[in-house]
Design an enzyme around this catalytic site. Structure first.
Site, PDB file in Angstrom:
ATOM      1  N   ASP A  18      -7.291 -44.839 -30.684  1.00 41.20           N
ATOM      2  CA  ASP A  18      -8.186 -45.682 -29.867  1.00 41.20           C
ATOM      3  C   ASP A  18      -7.509 -46.635 -28.875  1.00 41.20           C
ATOM      4  OD1 ASP A  18      -9.875 -44.411 -31.647  1.00 41.20           O
ATOM      5  OD2 ASP A  18     -10.372 -46.214 -32.776  1.00 41.20           O
ATOM      6  N   LYS A  81     -14.866 -40.301 -31.552  1.00 40.54           N
ATOM      7  CA  LYS A  81     -15.386 -40.631 -32.876  1.00 40.54           C
ATOM      8  C   LYS A  81     -16.250 -41.880 -32.802  1.00 40.54           C
ATOM      9  CE  LYS A  81     -11.299 -43.303 -34.284  1.00 40.54           C
ATOM     10  NZ  LYS A  81     -11.959 -44.573 -34.597  1.00 40.54           N
ATOM     11  N   CYS A 114      -9.459 -49.768 -37.199  1.00 39.67           N
ATOM     12  CA  CYS A 114      -9.359 -48.310 -37.171  1.00 39.67           C
ATOM     13  C   CYS A 114      -8.025 -47.782 -37.694  1.00 39.67           C
ATOM     14  CB  CYS A 114      -9.634 -47.796 -35.757  1.00 39.67           C
ATOM     15  SG  CYS A 114     -11.327 -48.133 -35.210  1.00 39.67           S
TER      16      CYS A 114
END
Length: 185
Positions: A18, A81, A114
């Site tokens: 990310d 995602k 994350c």
């Protein structure tokens, strides 16, 4: 035979979590992280190690930072995602299984969300996880420290880009040594 907590080039993978544009202004050391991750990507690819890149809800958080996408092949498929853990996305798990991966080097943002949740899920699935501590970040330093501490106390191996690359080569006689050395020097 190297120590079992040394990163090997096979079967390993690099996971970039990310590193998206929306975080650029929120994370103080974003530019530094975004300059380190391409070194990791180039190094892992040079050593023939698979690279997986994810994006958390790109419609809201934007695409992967240009510093990183410029390092990837033009046909590279980034996994989108919505779950905080990459393991919540079935295509992520499939890529790891297809590659026969046993060890994962992980980097990206945010360390305490994350990256942390992915690391714990990977550990739970039996992977050995090496956290590239020079390539992770959070909006607040205390969150980054807490995330790193939690992952390491759960069994993740602290590492860095240079450490990981040199562990995978094992020897200065490695055929890619000069190429890797030029990336990190």
């Amino acid at each position: 035979m190297p120590h079992p907590r040394i990163l090997g080039s096979s079967p390993a993978a690099l996971v970039v979590v990310d590193m998206q544009e929306a975080f650029r202004s929120a994370i103080g050391d974003f530019a530094l992280i975004a300059s380190r991750i391409p070194i990791a990507i180039r190094g892992f690819m040079t050593l023939g190690v698979p690279v997986i890149v994810t994006e958390q809800y790109p419609r809201g958080l934007g695409k992967t930072a240009e510093e990183i996408t410029l390092t990837l092949p033009t046909d590279f498929e980034i996994i989108e995602k919505t779950s905080f853990s990459c393991c919540g996305e079935s295509s992520f798990n499939e890529r790891l299984r297809e590659a026969g991966v046993k060890q994962v080097a992980i980097c990206g943002i945010e360390t305490h969300v994350c990256v942390n949740q992915t690391t714990h899920d990977l550990l739970d699935q039996g992977y050995q996880v090496h956290v590239l501590t020079d390539c992770v970040g959070s909006r607040f330093e205390h969150d980054k420290k807490a995330g790193l501490k939690k992952m390491i106390s759960s069994g993740a191996v602290p590492s860095s880009v240079e450490m990981a690359l040199f562990e995978m080569m094992e020897d200065s006689k490695h055929e890619k040594f000069k190429e890797i050395q030029s990336l990190v020097k």
